[in-house]
Design an enzyme around this catalytic site. Structure first.
Site, short mmCIF file in Angstrom:
data_model
loop_
_atom_site.label_atom_id
_atom_site.label_comp_id
_atom_site.label_asym_id
_atom_site.label_seq_id
_atom_site.Cartn_x
_atom_site.Cartn_y
_atom_site.Cartn_z
N PRO A 123 18.01 140.53 29.25
CA PRO A 123 16.70 140.00 29.67
C PRO A 123 16.76 138.49 29.93
O PRO A 123 17.46 137.78 29.22
CB PRO A 123 15.77 140.32 28.50
N ALA B 219 15.38 135.07 27.37
CA ALA B 219 14.87 135.70 26.16
C ALA B 219 15.75 135.43 24.95
O ALA B 219 15.62 136.10 23.92
CB ALA B 219 14.73 137.20 26.39
N GLY C 137 21.21 134.58 26.14
CA GLY C 137 22.25 133.90 26.91
C GLY C 137 22.42 134.45 28.32
O GLY C 137 23.53 134.47 28.86
N SER D 19 21.45 133.18 31.19
CA SER D 19 21.87 132.19 32.18
C SER D 19 23.36 131.87 32.01
O SER D 19 24.10 131.79 32.99
CB SER D 19 21.02 130.92 32.11
N ALA E 168 25.69 133.82 30.86
CA ALA E 168 26.49 134.96 31.33
C ALA E 168 26.55 134.98 32.86
O ALA E 168 27.62 135.19 33.45
CB ALA E 168 25.90 136.26 30.80
N ASP F 283 26.52 128.45 24.30
CA ASP F 283 26.26 129.67 25.09
C ASP F 283 27.41 129.98 26.05
O ASP F 283 27.86 131.13 26.15
CB ASP F 283 24.99 129.49 25.94
C1 MEV Z 1 19.62 128.04 23.95
O1 MEV Z 1 20.23 129.30 24.19
C2 MEV Z 1 20.27 127.38 22.76
C3 MEV Z 1 19.81 125.94 22.52
O2 MEV Z 1 20.50 125.50 21.34
C4 MEV Z 1 20.13 125.04 23.69
C5 MEV Z 1 21.64 124.86 23.88
O3 MEV Z 1 22.40 124.95 22.92
O4 MEV Z 1 22.05 124.55 25.02
C6 MEV Z 1 18.32 125.88 22.23
#
Ligand code: MEV
Length: 327
Positions: free
Chosen positions: A111, A114, A117, A119, A121, A163
């Site tokens: 999704p 949400a 991760g 974006s 991926a 991520d």
């Molecule tokens: C977002 O998936 C995770 C955050 O820690 C931002 C990041 O690490 O880039 C909120």
């Protein structure tokens, strides 16, 4: 040449948000993937088509210097196009051809926006497929670094390597500043994901945490405490101590809630899972709305989440040890 790559989504066991300020984080790749097909185009244009990003799909085609005219102009789609555009810029740089054109087709069962991760991926798989379509195969550290540069630029400089490194390498990883390691001997964890059908805007949520940190010393302390929880959590993970992992995830969730990144539906899912007997439950990713990660080796919290009106989908998510996959 036509090429296809895929990369997994992830949940954060520990450390989102705090990782932006140099604290450690431990994300863990899960068995949901974004798959990106790329074809070279001789005319230098970029066409992006998304078949399933938990939306109705969209397509957009444009040349250099033109503004993308998306057929489904929601903020989530605009954001997705932004990530793909930057990924293509990285691919053009890696192959040394700033005029290269691409047809990009994205399929994903992660999704969007949400906390799983999506974006990262898409970015990892898109850079990998686009460079390979020109005969260049990046090694994984370079791929992870280029994917991080994309997130860094799209998220206005407020991104960590967590991520993108996790999605590239697979498995559970530990990220602290620029230091990224893949953890070895990580057990198969009994992860359940609950999804409220919503999403959060990462840049806005990260900015909200920053302003709390600047205003209140105790918000800065909460961020440092997330770092402490993550260090203890890494030890519990390496010791395969699921009970302790769960307790620490609960603590991590409380600190994230104090930093203002939880939300009603996330709280309802967290408490449904805990009351069903889960070892631990926390929001995952930027927060606001989206997903929670639960540890439960029974089916009780999965069932409880499926019956919860505010939970759109609940599923078991196995650890994905592979990372980027070249198809
Ligand atoms: C977002 O998936 C995770 C955050 O820690 C931002 C990041 O690490 O880039 C909120």
């Amino acid at each position: 040449m036509a090429t296809t790559s895929s990369a997994p989504g992830k949940v954060y066991l520990f450390g989102e948000h705090a990782v932006v300020y140099g604290e450690p984080a431990v994300p863990c790749a899960i068995g949901r993937r974004a798959t990106v097909h790329v074809d070279q185009r001789p005319d230098g244009r970029l066409r992006v088509e998304a078949e399933d990003l938990s939306l109705d799909g969209f397509s957009v085609e444009y040349g250099r210097g033109e503004t993308p005219d998306v057929d489904v102009p929601t903020p989530l789609v605009q954001a997705a196009v932004g990530y793909v555009e930057e990924a293509v810029a990285q691919a053009r740089d890696a192959i040394g051809d700033s005029e290269a054109g691409f047809d990009v087709t994205i399929e994903s069962n992660i999704p969007l926006g949400a906390g799983l991760g999506s974006s990262a991926a898409v970015v990892v798989a898109a850079i990998d497929a686009a460079t390979r379509s020109h005969g260049v195969t990046l090694d994984k550290p370079e791929l992870a670094d280029r994917a991080y540069q994309v997130e860094h630029s799209v998220q206005d400089g407020e991104a960590s390597r967590a991520d993108t490194f996790c999605s590239t390498m697979g498995g559970a990883v530990r990220v602290e500043g620029d230091e990224c390691v893949r953890l070895s001997d990580v057990p198969d964890l009994p992860i359940v994901v609950g999804y409220d059908g919503g999403s959060g805007d990462t840049a806005t949520l990260v900015a909200g945490v920053r302003s709390l940190k600047e205003e209140y010393d105790f918000a800065a302390d909460a961020i440092a405490s997330i770092g402490d929880v993550t260090r203890r959590g890494t030890a519990a993970l390496e010791a395969d101590d699921v009970r302790e992992l769960g307790r620490l995830m609960n603590f991590n969730h409380g600190l994230l809630a104090a930093l203002g990144v939880s939300g009603r539906s996330l709280e309802e899912m967290v408490w449904a899972a805990r009351e069903a007997g889960a070892s631990g439950a926390k929001l995952t990713g930027a927060g606001g709305g989206g997903c929670i990660a639960v540890l439960d080796d029974t089916d009780a919290s999965l069932t409880a989440l499926r019956y919860l009106p505010g939970c759109e989908e609940a599923f078991r998510a196995g650890l994905d040890r592979e990372g980027v996959r070249r198809l």
